[in-house]
Every structure is written in C-alpha cells, then in structure tokens.
Design a protein around this motif. Structure first.
Motif, PDB file in Angstrom:
ATOM      1  N   LEU A  81      68.162  33.940   1.259  1.00 16.17           N
ATOM      2  CA  LEU A  81      69.596  33.705   1.402  1.00 16.17           C
ATOM      3  C   LEU A  81      69.921  33.131   2.776  1.00 16.17           C
ATOM      4  O   LEU A  81      69.274  33.438   3.773  1.00 16.17           O
ATOM      5  CB  LEU A  81      70.362  35.022   1.215  1.00 16.17           C
ATOM      6  CG  LEU A  81      70.161  35.755  -0.108  1.00 16.17           C
ATOM      7  CD1 LEU A  81      70.933  37.060  -0.112  1.00 16.17           C
ATOM      8  CD2 LEU A  81      70.576  34.880  -1.282  1.00 16.17           C
ATOM      9  N   THR A 105      73.763  35.132   5.879  1.00 14.51           N
ATOM     10  CA  THR A 105      73.824  36.498   5.363  1.00 14.51           C
ATOM     11  C   THR A 105      74.687  37.414   6.220  1.00 14.51           C
ATOM     12  O   THR A 105      74.836  37.213   7.429  1.00 14.51           O
ATOM     13  CB  THR A 105      72.416  37.103   5.251  1.00 14.51           C
ATOM     14  OG1 THR A 105      71.802  37.119   6.537  1.00 14.51           O
ATOM     15  CG2 THR A 105      71.569  36.332   4.265  1.00 14.51           C
ATOM     16  N   ARG A 106      75.209  38.411   5.570  1.00 12.69           N
ATOM     17  CA  ARG A 106      75.927  39.498   6.236  1.00 12.69           C
ATOM     18  C   ARG A 106      75.714  40.759   5.415  1.00 12.69           C
ATOM     19  O   ARG A 106      75.340  40.683   4.248  1.00 12.69           O
ATOM     20  CB  ARG A 106      77.417  39.193   6.357  1.00 12.69           C
ATOM     21  CG  ARG A 106      78.158  39.173   5.027  1.00 12.69           C
ATOM     22  CD  ARG A 106      79.622  38.780   5.189  1.00 12.69           C
ATOM     23  NE  ARG A 106      80.405  38.989   3.975  1.00 12.69           N
ATOM     24  CZ  ARG A 106      80.483  38.132   2.976  1.00 12.69           C
ATOM     25  NH1 ARG A 106      79.811  36.985   3.019  1.00 12.69           N
ATOM     26  NH2 ARG A 106      81.241  38.399   1.913  1.00 12.69           N
ATOM     27  N   GLU A 107      75.935  41.898   6.021  1.00 11.43           N
ATOM     28  CA  GLU A 107      75.826  43.163   5.304  1.00 11.43           C
ATOM     29  C   GLU A 107      77.201  43.783   5.138  1.00 11.43           C
ATOM     30  O   GLU A 107      78.012  43.768   6.071  1.00 11.43           O
ATOM     31  CB  GLU A 107      74.899  44.136   6.034  1.00 11.43           C
ATOM     32  CG  GLU A 107      73.440  43.770   5.932  1.00 11.43           C
ATOM     33  CD  GLU A 107      72.520  44.908   6.355  1.00 11.43           C
ATOM     34  OE1 GLU A 107      73.011  45.887   6.965  1.00 11.43           O
ATOM     35  OE2 GLU A 107      71.311  44.825   6.064  1.00 11.43           O
ATOM     36  N   THR A 136      73.598  43.238   0.927  1.00  9.88           N
ATOM     37  CA  THR A 136      73.340  41.988   1.641  1.00  9.88           C
ATOM     38  C   THR A 136      73.983  40.845   0.871  1.00  9.88           C
ATOM     39  O   THR A 136      73.682  40.638  -0.312  1.00  9.88           O
ATOM     40  CB  THR A 136      71.839  41.722   1.782  1.00  9.88           C
ATOM     41  OG1 THR A 136      71.241  42.788   2.525  1.00  9.88           O
ATOM     42  CG2 THR A 136      71.587  40.409   2.518  1.00  9.88           C
ATOM     43  N   GLY A 141      74.786  36.697   0.836  1.00 11.10           N
ATOM     44  CA  GLY A 141      74.414  35.408   1.403  1.00 11.10           C
ATOM     45  C   GLY A 141      74.594  34.307   0.385  1.00 11.10           C
ATOM     46  O   GLY A 141      75.235  34.506  -0.656  1.00 11.10           O
ATOM     47  N   GLU A 185      77.145  32.222  -3.923  1.00 12.23           N
ATOM     48  CA  GLU A 185      77.166  33.496  -3.226  1.00 12.23           C
ATOM     49  C   GLU A 185      76.433  34.561  -4.036  1.00 12.23           C
ATOM     50  O   GLU A 185      76.654  34.703  -5.237  1.00 12.23           O
ATOM     51  CB  GLU A 185      78.616  33.928  -2.979  1.00 12.23           C
ATOM     52  CG  GLU A 185      78.751  34.925  -1.849  1.00 12.23           C
ATOM     53  CD  GLU A 185      80.194  35.130  -1.416  1.00 12.23           C
ATOM     54  OE1 GLU A 185      80.407  35.487  -0.241  1.00 12.23           O
ATOM     55  OE2 GLU A 185      81.103  34.941  -2.250  1.00 12.23           O
TER      56      GLU A 185
END
Length: 283
Positions: A16, A19-21, A36, A38, A44
C-alpha cells in the motif's frame, strides 16, 4: 473502500501507498489491531490482521465483531479475506489456493451475531460468500498466479485451537467437504449482517490427519502458510485492482425484512449499539 482481513501467515498489508493507521473503538470492543489504510493504484484499502500483528489471539478469541464493525465504520463495503486451511481432498495438496463457496459451521463458543439482547434478526445465509466476489476472486486466481487453485467447495469451520481427531477428519471427508479451518465463522455471518460483500482465498497448509502417515503440525502449517503468502497477496491485489466500482449483488440490503422485533420493543441501548448497522431499518 475495500477491506482485507489477513489470516495466518499474513500479518502485513499489501503493498500500500500513502498509508496511515486508524484506531477504531467499537461497541463490541477493540479490533485485533489498528486498521492500516492505504492505496493501491488509487483504490483505498483497509487492512486488518485477524489474529493481531503478532498472532496473539486464538481463532476463538479473535474479535470478529469488533473487526467487522470497525471496517464498516471506516466505510468498507466489500471484504476480501484469507484463511490458512487443511485439505480434505487428495487433489487439493498443500500450497493450493481454494476459493470456497460454502461453509459448514462446527464452532461452539463464538458469538455469531451483532444482534440479540432484545433484538431478534433472522438472516438468510444459504450462500455464505458473496457469489459475485467468489467469481471475481476465482477469475483473479486464474489471471494473477501460477499457483494451483480451485474454485468452489465447502469450508468446514471447527472451533480449535486443537486440530481434528482422525475420526473427525474422516467424518468431514465422508460428508464431501473440501477444506477445514478455524476462522470462517463467525466472520462471514457478521459481514452479511453488516451488509458487506465477503469472500475468501484459502491457502492449503496440510492434509489434516485423514491421510495415511499425515500428522498435521504447527511447523508444517507455518511453513506452507509462508509459501502461500505471495500467491494469496497476488490474487487479492489483482482482485482489488479489477473490482467493479458498483456492487451487483444483494449483500447491500441483506438486513431488509430480517428484523423480527418491532422497533418500539428494541431496548434503547441495543438500538444505539447497532445504529450503524441497522439504523435505516429502525426509523
């Protein structure tokens, strides 16, 4: 957004970008890990490892309700999943990918619904996996990997964490089932209640214990799960990239006509708990 729930051997997301959490709190507890989020080629994707990032939860202990609810809250409409499974058929050896279309539930200690506690919902479940998603995963298996793969068949889901006895394994074979695992239920049931499309690609790790001289071990399971990982990710990534923009199935209104309790009789606390899932049917 598309969801991907990774099973044994798949604890990291697909390749991905951006990304972000997301930490998600649900009425049903904490999910197995932060989600997660991404992108793959602009699509998405939300990823969750079913057993936690370090495989800390047994199949019984996995927070299935929290996981499905968290993905729903983030806007996921379709879920692709993976499972590590044993084979009940000679022609489905380890390192084969199977796209099952049926489930036989042998679990005993799991909560299979978001509802209850003053709200009765009778959900049709004749086809436990979204037929359109099964078809799409099968086509992706044909196009994305050279790994041996098989479309269709029944996944018998046992409680675990112990593997089968020989008597149980022989019985499941006599019923004509194809694969055996520990995590299809209640995940598939909860996804249906959440009106989300759901299908899985199962990676065969062993022959269970029905085969002569076969004694399934954790070492064998982990070794073959690792071998299956790349092929499963290839199939899932291809499926995501080629997934039609619109859903063409009945999953998106699965709750319609299933709520047996009059709205006024549903406790306020329960109604609040399931507002995200069923609110449109309770107005």
């Amino acid at each position: 957004m598309i969801g991907f729930i990774g099973g044994s051997g798949i604890y990291e997301a697909l390749p991905l970008e951006n990304t972000r959490e997301e930490e998600v709190t649900t009425p049903f507890g904490e999910p197995s890990a932060p989600v997660t989020i991404g992108e793959i080629a602009g699509k998405e994707v939300a990823f969750l490892p079913r057993h936690g990032p370090k495989h800390q939860r047994t199949p019984t202990e996995a927070p299935y309700r929290a996981n499905i609810y968290a993905l729903k809250e983030l806007g996921v409409e379709r879920i692709l999943a993976s499972n590590a499974v044993g084979s009940l058929r000679e022609e489905l050896p380890p390192q084969t990918l199977v796209i099952p279309d049926q489930i036989f539930d042998q679990t005993k200690h799991r909560t299979p619904t978001f509802f209850g506690s003053g709200m009765v919902v009778h959900m049709p479940f004749a086809d436990p996996y979204c037929p359109h998603m099964v078809e799409h995963l099968s086509e992706s298996s044909d196009e994305a990997t050279d790994a041996n793969h098989h479309r269709g068949g029944t996944y018998v889901c046992i409680e675990g964490p112990q593997y089968s006895t020989r008597a149980e394994s022989d019985f499941y074979r006599q019923q004509g089932f194809e694969i055996i695992g520990m995590t299809a239920i209640p995940e598939a049931k909860l996804a249906r209640e959440a009106e989300m499309c759901y299908a899985t690609v199962a990676g065969v790790t062993d022959y269970d214990v029905w085969k002569e001289d076969s004694e399934v071990t954790l070492e064998e399971v982990l070794e073959n799960a690792a071998e299956n990982e790349d092929a499963i990710k290839q199939v899932v990534e291809h499926a995501i990239l080629n997934l039609p923009e619109e859903r063409d199935c009945d999953c998106g209104h699965a709750l319609e006509g299933t709520i047996n309790t009059p709205t006024k009789a549903i406790p306020a606390e329960k109604r609040e708990e399931v507002e995200l899932l069923a609110g449109q049917y309770l107005d």
